[in-house]
Design a protein around this motif. Structure first.
Motif, PDB file in Angstrom:
ATOM      1  N   VAL A  72       0.843  -1.205   0.000  1.00 51.68           N
ATOM      2  CA  VAL A  72       0.000   0.000   0.000  1.00 51.68           C
ATOM      3  C   VAL A  72       0.872   1.247   0.000  1.00 51.68           C
ATOM      4  CG1 VAL A  72      -1.610   1.353   1.404  1.00 51.68           C
ATOM      5  CG2 VAL A  72      -2.000  -1.088   1.058  1.00 51.68           C
ATOM      6  N   ALA A  75       2.249   1.770  -3.401  1.00 48.30           N
ATOM      7  CA  ALA A  75       1.202   2.263  -4.292  1.00 48.30           C
ATOM      8  C   ALA A  75       0.937   3.744  -4.054  1.00 48.30           C
ATOM      9  CB  ALA A  75      -0.083   1.461  -4.082  1.00 48.30           C
ATOM     10  N   ALA A  76       0.891   4.149  -2.795  1.00 47.14           N
ATOM     11  CA  ALA A  76       0.667   5.561  -2.467  1.00 47.14           C
ATOM     12  C   ALA A  76       1.805   6.426  -2.991  1.00 47.14           C
ATOM     13  CB  ALA A  76       0.524   5.733  -0.956  1.00 47.14           C
ATOM     14  N   VAL A  79       1.296   6.887  -6.757  1.00 48.18           N
ATOM     15  CA  VAL A  79       0.254   7.874  -7.059  1.00 48.18           C
ATOM     16  C   VAL A  79       0.782   9.278  -6.805  1.00 48.18           C
ATOM     17  CG1 VAL A  79      -2.026   8.735  -6.391  1.00 48.18           C
ATOM     18  CG2 VAL A  79      -1.628   6.267  -6.587  1.00 48.18           C
ATOM     19  N   ASP A  80       1.468   9.446  -5.685  1.00 48.64           N
ATOM     20  CA  ASP A  80       2.005  10.749  -5.321  1.00 48.64           C
ATOM     21  C   ASP A  80       3.028  11.235  -6.346  1.00 48.64           C
ATOM     22  OD1 ASP A  80       1.859  12.531  -2.740  1.00 48.64           O
ATOM     23  OD2 ASP A  80       3.969  12.540  -3.335  1.00 48.64           O
ATOM     24  N   ALA A 122      -0.140   6.679   4.351  1.00 49.28           N
ATOM     25  CA  ALA A 122      -0.503   5.355   3.839  1.00 49.28           C
ATOM     26  C   ALA A 122      -0.140   4.273   4.838  1.00 49.28           C
ATOM     27  CB  ALA A 122       0.203   5.100   2.503  1.00 49.28           C
ATOM     28  N   VAL A 166      -3.586  11.664  -0.228  1.00 47.86           N
ATOM     29  CA  VAL A 166      -3.208  10.621  -1.194  1.00 47.86           C
ATOM     30  C   VAL A 166      -2.900   9.320  -0.471  1.00 47.86           C
ATOM     31  CG1 VAL A 166      -1.396   9.886  -2.799  1.00 47.86           C
ATOM     32  CG2 VAL A 166      -2.385  12.170  -2.990  1.00 47.86           C
ATOM     33  N   GLY A 167      -2.079   9.394   0.582  1.00 45.11           N
ATOM     34  CA  GLY A 167      -1.706   8.189   1.307  1.00 45.11           C
ATOM     35  C   GLY A 167      -2.890   7.534   1.984  1.00 45.11           C
ATOM     36  N   THR A 170      -5.389   6.016  -0.605  1.00 45.81           N
ATOM     37  CA  THR A 170      -4.842   4.786  -1.202  1.00 45.81           C
ATOM     38  C   THR A 170      -5.028   3.613  -0.259  1.00 45.81           C
ATOM     39  OG1 THR A 170      -3.194   6.059  -2.448  1.00 45.81           O
ATOM     40  CG2 THR A 170      -2.787   3.704  -2.175  1.00 45.81           C
ATOM     41  N   VAL A 174      -7.354   0.207  -0.831  1.00 43.32           N
ATOM     42  CA  VAL A 174      -6.703  -1.090  -1.018  1.00 43.32           C
ATOM     43  C   VAL A 174      -6.932  -2.043   0.155  1.00 43.32           C
ATOM     44  CG1 VAL A 174      -4.487  -2.263  -1.337  1.00 43.32           C
ATOM     45  CG2 VAL A 174      -4.939  -0.104  -2.510  1.00 43.32           C
TER      46      VAL A 174
END
Length: 201
Positions: A72, A75-76, A79-80, A122, A166-167, A170, A174
């Motif tokens: 996770v 993934a964060a 995205v960031d 995240a 964002v974190g 995400t 998930v």
């Protein structure tokens, strides 16, 4: 499309107030905040390892949840990083030309959103799905990480707020999916070489 955001028009004055305050606080406090800003993400890695170590003594499904946490976080971060490339916001220390505790990153090292804040948030939210105690510690640490990035002068306040969003989002997207499928994932992983990661022998 590149947005080229001018962050100083959003909360540049708030950023300047924080940076000026940091310049007039005791050196020990600035040193502590700077050290946390630089090295604090290591605490989240430690919390993830502790969470996994405890989970593998509970069950394979708990271990799957624990092992999902670092994914996770990655993934964060992805995205960031994508948002940084889209927005192209210069660092506040470049735009406003103020003296900061931390050296100003080079041009092209974009400011929005904050990677540190996204990673910390995240990890914190994902850890809450694993352990309320570890997650609570991580939430407090994530708040401190976000604040420290403004204090040392490398981010606007809105950068760290966006990074936290964002974190957290995400992780919230998930982790429930992982929790719903831990049984199936555990069965698949126990049939692989990753079996030792799932349960204490």
């Amino acid at each position: 499309m590149i947005l080229a955001l001018d962050g100083s028009s959003i909360d540049g004055s708030a950023y300047t107030d924080v940076v000026n305050l940091a310049r007039h606080t005791p050196a020990w406090l600035d040193d502590t905040v700077s050290a946390w800003s630089t090295y604090g993400l290591a605490l989240f890695a430690v919390l993830m390892v502790v969470g996994w170590w405890r989970a593998r003594r509970v069950s394979a499904t708990a271990s799957v949840t624990a092992l999902a946490v670092p994914f996770v976080v990655v993934a964060a971060y992805g995205v960031d990083a994508a948002l940084k490339l889209l927005v192209h916001e210069d660092r506040p220390c470049q735009t406003l030309h103020v003296a900061t505790l931390e050296a100003c990153p080079a041009p092209g090292d974009w400011s929005f959103p904050s990677n540190h804040a996204a990673i910390a948030a995240a990890a914190a939210v994902a850890l809450l799905f694993l352990s309320r105690r570890l997650g609570t510690i991580a939430v407090v640490a994530a708040g401190a990480m976000a604040a420290s990035r403004v204090w040392v002068g490398v981010h606007y306040p809105h950068d760290v707020v966006a990074g936290v969003a964002v974190g957290a989002l995400t992780a919230l997207l998930v982790m429930p999916a992982v929790r719903r499928n831990t049984g199936a994932l555990a069965l698949r992983l126990t049939a692989t070489c990753l079996r030792p990661l799932l349960a204490a022998q």
